[in-house]
Motif scaffolding. Structure first.
Motif, short mmCIF file in Angstrom:
data_model
loop_
_atom_site.label_atom_id
_atom_site.label_comp_id
_atom_site.label_asym_id
_atom_site.label_seq_id
_atom_site.Cartn_x
_atom_site.Cartn_y
_atom_site.Cartn_z
N LEU A 112 38.46 32.29 32.67
CA LEU A 112 38.87 33.69 32.87
C LEU A 112 37.73 34.53 33.43
O LEU A 112 37.95 35.40 34.29
N LEU A 113 36.51 34.30 32.97
CA LEU A 113 35.37 35.04 33.49
C LEU A 113 35.18 34.79 34.99
O LEU A 113 34.89 35.73 35.77
N GLY A 114 35.37 33.55 35.42
CA GLY A 114 35.29 33.25 36.85
C GLY A 114 36.37 33.96 37.63
O GLY A 114 36.14 34.45 38.76
N LEU A 115 37.56 34.05 37.05
CA LEU A 115 38.66 34.75 37.71
C LEU A 115 38.39 36.25 37.78
O LEU A 115 38.79 36.93 38.74
N ILE A 116 37.69 36.79 36.78
CA ILE A 116 37.27 38.20 36.84
C ILE A 116 36.29 38.41 37.98
O ILE A 116 36.39 39.38 38.74
N VAL A 117 35.33 37.50 38.13
CA VAL A 117 34.37 37.59 39.24
C VAL A 117 35.12 37.61 40.57
O VAL A 117 34.82 38.42 41.47
N GLU A 118 36.09 36.73 40.72
CA GLU A 118 36.86 36.66 41.96
C GLU A 118 37.68 37.92 42.18
O GLU A 118 37.74 38.46 43.30
N ALA A 119 38.33 38.42 41.11
CA ALA A 119 39.19 39.60 41.24
C ALA A 119 38.38 40.84 41.62
O ALA A 119 38.80 41.63 42.47
#
Length: 366
Positions: free
Chosen positions: A176-183
């Motif tokens: 989820l943290l990686g997806l936050i970085v991407e978003a």
């Protein structure tokens, strides 16, 4: 003249002593690694030791590929598994410094598709494994799912506990943290990693979520020891930003030097990374880790080993294990990568080797 000669002789004597000591520790490390590899059936390993921010030892051992008899070198590429998590945490902290992410903001602000049951989970809780997010959606040890499949499984998974109630390691939280970085950045995580960390540090052989291909000459093959023989392990990426970085010992030494020098982030950001998590009621989020009462910061276990302050993270994945030990007060960093995973005790082979090296370096009690 006599005084000058005496001082010169003393300097030469001290230099010779230091050199001999350095050569002796290298020999001891060599002997240890070779003996443990033979005992544990580890086909290949790469080792780096940093002292005072400088590389003191960097060496490859054994074979990166048994069938083709390719030796491990400092430039051999290994999967580093969950040692990916400190990189993910650093990318998040860079966005925090830029004012694009707030640690105490709800994760749902950045990922509006999150199930309502996770509406109170914060970014800080994801970083510290205190979110209550279900820990893993894999259905098997080797389970290469798409992000869409991850979201589907995640939505169906049960909550482990209320946010901030206790500590529990969660691979899902770091995805989820990686997806936050991407978003927030509008760029794939791999691009963020390259622009923010690996590019500036010259980690040119470090990649993200790259499956092995026949064209990758420097890529190690992962192995399992089955029925008294080495068998190539099935490929598993490691799970996106929870464990999908590949790297070399040369590049990981650059990472270790950067951490020692406090590069890439402000001092205050590093202080937050190295601060143990607290639970929502103010109690420390402490737990037993390898027999020590420990805490967890942002992407790092904050613990001790034989009385020495230790910041560490390791990882195991199909065919590979990795370990970074940062003995903070001693200014010694030990990094180990291997192309086999772990034995019956479930401790990664890289951790076994790293602890053995630490015992050699600190055998005199200093």
């Amino acid at each position: 003249m006599k005084l000058f000669m005496t001082v010169s002789i003393l300097v030469i004597s001290l230099t010779a002593s230091i050199t001999a000591s350095g050569q002796d520790i290298r020999r001891q490390v060599d002997d240890l690694i070779k003996a443990e590899m033979a005992k544990l059936h580890i086909p290949g390993a790469a080792v780096a030791v940093l002292r005072d921010g400088e590389t003191e030892l960097i060496q490859g051992y054994g074979l990166a590929n048994i069938e083709r008899k390719i030796p491990v070198t400092p430039d051999t590429v290994f999967q580093i598994a969950s040692t990916t998590k400190p990189f993910t945490a650093m990318c998040v902290m860079m966005l925090v410094e830029e004012g694009k992410v707030s640690l105490d903001e709800k994760a749902m602000k950045y990922l509006p598709w999150l199930p309502a049951i996770y509406s109170e989970v914060t970014v800080r809780q994801l970083l510290t494994h205190t979110s209550g997010i279900n820990r893993d959606v894999r259905t098997a040890n080797v389970d290469n799912f798409t992000i869409d499949e991850f979201k589907r499984r995640f939505a169906a998974a049960s909550v482990s506990f209320k946010p901030g109630e206790r500590w529990e390691y969660s691979n899902n939280g770091y995805i989820l943290l990686g997806l936050i970085v991407e978003a927030v950045s509008g760029k794939p995580f791999g691009e963020n990693l390259a622009r923010r960390i690996t590019g500036p540090l010259g980690m040119n052989d470090t990649g993200y979520n790259e499956p092995p291909t026949a064209k990758m000459k420097n890529r190690a093959t992962g192995y399992d020891w089955i029925e008294n023989a080495y068998r190539p392990s099935p490929y598993f990426s490691g799970g996106y930003t929870g464990g999908a970085i590949t790297s070399t010992i040369s590049d990981m030494a650059k990472w270790g030097r950067a951490l020692s020098a406090g590069r890439l982030l402000n001092r205050s950001s590093f202080e937050q990374i190295w601060t143990p998590a607290k639970l929502i009621d103010g109690r420390p989020g402490s737990f037993d880790f390898r027999g020590e009462q420990s805490g967890y910061g942002f992407g790092w276990f904050l613990t001790s080993y034989k009385g020495r302050k230790l910041f560490t993270h390791g990882g195991t994945v199909s065919g590979f294990s990795s370990q970074v030990h940062r003995f903070v007060d001693d200014k010694v960093t030990i990094i180990v990568l291997t192309n086999s995973k772990s034995g019956p005790d479930r401790i990664g082979f890289a951790e076994v080797l790293a602890r053995g090296i630490a015992d050699l370096y600190f055998s005199d009690g200093t």
